[in-house]
Design an enzyme around this catalytic site. Structure first.
Site, PDB file in Angstrom:
ATOM      1  N   ASP A  73       0.788  -1.720   0.068  1.00 32.31           N
ATOM      2  CA  ASP A  73      -0.173  -0.208  -0.071  1.00 32.31           C
ATOM      3  C   ASP A  73       0.903   1.364   0.405  1.00 32.31           C
ATOM      4  O   ASP A  73       2.329   1.435   0.243  1.00 32.31           O
ATOM      5  CB  ASP A  73      -0.604  -0.302   1.488  1.00 32.31           C
ATOM      6  CG  ASP A  73      -0.419   0.115   2.408  1.00 32.31           C
ATOM      7  OD1 ASP A  73       1.061  -0.167   2.390  1.00 32.31           O
ATOM      8  OD2 ASP A  73      -1.161  -1.442   3.510  1.00 32.31           O
ATOM      9  N   ASN A 141      -7.241  -2.994  14.610  1.00 32.78           N
ATOM     10  CA  ASN A 141      -8.961  -2.682  14.000  1.00 32.78           C
ATOM     11  C   ASN A 141      -9.135  -3.759  13.371  1.00 32.78           C
ATOM     12  O   ASN A 141      -9.790  -4.208  12.853  1.00 32.78           O
ATOM     13  CB  ASN A 141      -9.780  -1.946  13.604  1.00 32.78           C
ATOM     14  CG  ASN A 141      -8.593  -1.078  12.210  1.00 32.78           C
ATOM     15  OD1 ASN A 141      -8.032  -2.011  12.203  1.00 32.78           O
ATOM     16  ND2 ASN A 141      -9.179  -0.064  11.771  1.00 32.78           N
ATOM     17  N   HIS A 143      -6.882  -4.215   9.908  1.00 30.58           N
ATOM     18  CA  HIS A 143      -7.154  -4.159   8.423  1.00 30.58           C
ATOM     19  C   HIS A 143      -5.763  -5.059   9.147  1.00 30.58           C
ATOM     20  O   HIS A 143      -5.062  -5.027   9.191  1.00 30.58           O
ATOM     21  CB  HIS A 143      -6.408  -2.670   8.251  1.00 30.58           C
ATOM     22  CG  HIS A 143      -6.262  -2.059   8.398  1.00 30.58           C
ATOM     23  ND1 HIS A 143      -5.943  -0.776   9.682  1.00 30.58           N
ATOM     24  CD2 HIS A 143      -3.997  -2.596   8.275  1.00 30.58           C
ATOM     25  CE1 HIS A 143      -4.637  -0.597   9.348  1.00 30.58           C
ATOM     26  NE2 HIS A 143      -3.879  -1.409   9.929  1.00 30.58           N
ATOM     27  N   GLU A 148      -9.455  -1.691   5.356  1.00 33.64           N
ATOM     28  CA  GLU A 148     -10.135  -0.608   6.602  1.00 33.64           C
ATOM     29  C   GLU A 148     -11.456  -1.793   6.600  1.00 33.64           C
ATOM     30  O   GLU A 148     -12.519  -2.158   6.054  1.00 33.64           O
ATOM     31  CB  GLU A 148     -10.543   0.504   6.951  1.00 33.64           C
ATOM     32  CG  GLU A 148      -9.390   1.175   6.270  1.00 33.64           C
ATOM     33  CD  GLU A 148      -8.509   1.315   8.195  1.00 33.64           C
ATOM     34  OE1 GLU A 148      -8.398   0.117   8.449  1.00 33.64           O
ATOM     35  OE2 GLU A 148      -8.576   2.333   7.880  1.00 33.64           O
TER      36      GLU A 148
HETATM   37  C1  GLP Z   1      -0.481  -0.187   8.626  1.00 36.39           C
HETATM   38  C2  GLP Z   1       0.039  -0.076   7.188  1.00 36.39           C
HETATM   39  C3  GLP Z   1      -0.247  -2.467   7.605  1.00 36.39           C
HETATM   40  C4  GLP Z   1      -0.050  -2.888   8.749  1.00 36.39           C
HETATM   41  C5  GLP Z   1      -0.308  -2.077  10.493  1.00 36.39           C
HETATM   42  C6  GLP Z   1      -0.498  -2.112  11.213  1.00 36.39           C
HETATM   43  O1  GLP Z   1      -1.787   0.918   8.591  1.00 36.39           O
HETATM   44  N1  GLP Z   1      -1.120  -0.156   5.965  1.00 36.39           N
HETATM   45  O2  GLP Z   1       0.140  -3.005   6.608  1.00 36.39           O
HETATM   46  O3  GLP Z   1      -0.149  -3.930   9.196  1.00 36.39           O
HETATM   47  O4  GLP Z   1      -0.065  -0.720  10.430  1.00 36.39           O
HETATM   48  O5  GLP Z   1       0.690  -1.168  11.807  1.00 36.39           O
HETATM   49  P1  GLP Z   1       2.162  -1.208  13.296  1.00 36.39           P
HETATM   50  O6  GLP Z   1       3.052  -2.729  12.321  1.00 36.39           O
HETATM   51  O7  GLP Z   1       2.448  -0.716  13.174  1.00 36.39           O
HETATM   52  O8  GLP Z   1       1.260  -2.055  14.113  1.00 36.39           O
END
Ligand code: GLP
Length: 249
Positions: A73, A141, A143, A148
């Protein structure tokens, strides 16, 4: 500790040990198949993995020159050089430590025309023969990528509006300033992600325990996009003790 189940769940005492084991697995996979197609993720979670991969790249003199990467992404509006972009994040944490060829690093371009860019990305993934191993994190959440929770999910790469919770957890990339976090992103869809041949999802820390438990033990629901991983036949969940603490195994 390892459990034979679907998805496979492996619990490590800490994040660092987990990162080391996954880095060795990825290094072995690359040595077995030099033209491996990696799917990569951003966020705080994979940083330890990328550090370990950088280390193993040096110690084994790993050759990445025939490998291809696709990231999940990118934020809408940010070009590849923008300091808040995921493209820059990957350059910093992984790409600069490897001899990956720039033309084999694939990224959604956040400041391109969104619809054309999403189509281009799907076509490029298909032309590369699909993704061999996709690394994933998980949002608190539930995702995946930037898919989302919603009443319905888009199957393919698409433009998304980010939830406030997701923008908040990405604020660190923008000096902690929530108002600077873009409101929209481009993301691979759940179908795109589920077509990768192998999925490896990393999660650590107490704040991921609830969504990890719902992913493994809960029903399939678009309100928890990660639950769709139950449909895939080759998923590894790599957890630390805290992230596994709400699981029923
Ligand atoms: C972001 C990314 C995801 C990632 C998620 C978790 O929004 N787009 O691909 O898995 O957050 O983030 P973190 O690893 O900082 O908890």
């Amino acid at each position: 500790m390892s459990f034979i189940r679907d998805p496979r769940v492996t619990v490590f005492p800490d994040e660092q040990t987990a990162a080391r084991v996954v880095a060795v697995r990825l290094a072995n996979a690359l040595q077995d198949k030099p033209d491996l197609v990696f799917g990569l993720a951003t966020g705080r979670t994979p940083i330890a993995l990328y550090d370990e991969l950088a280390r193993v790249t040096i110690s084994r003199n790993l050759d990445w020159s025939a490998a291809t990467t696709f990231n999940l992404d990118e934020f809408v509006g940010l070009g590849p050089e923008d300091p808040g972009s995921y493209r820059r994040f990957m350059q910093e944490h992984l790409f600069r430590h490897t001899n990956l060829r720039p033309e084999r690093i694939n990224f959604l371009v956040g400041n391109a025309d969104p619809d054309a860019e999403c189509d281009r990305y799907e076509r490029t993934i298909a032309a590369a023969g699909g993704i061999d191993i996709q690394i994933l994190g998980i949002g608190t959440n539930g995702h995946i990528g930037f898919n989302e929770p919603a009443p319905g999910l888009e199957a393919r790469t698409h433009r998304v509006t980010l939830t406030i919770e997701t923008r908040r957890s990405n604020a660190a990339l923008f000096g902690g300033r929530l108002e600077q976090v873009p409101a929209e992103a481009l993301s691979m869809g759940m179908a795109t992600i589920l077509q990768a041949r192998t999925l490896i999802l990393l999660a650590h820390g107490e704040r991921k325990a609830q969504c990890v438990a719902a992913l493994v033990n809960g029903p399939l629901t678009t309100e928890l996009p990660a639950s769709f991983l139950q449909l895939h036949g080759d998923v590894d969940l790599i957890l630390d003790t805290a992230a596994a603490s709400s699981l029923t195994l």
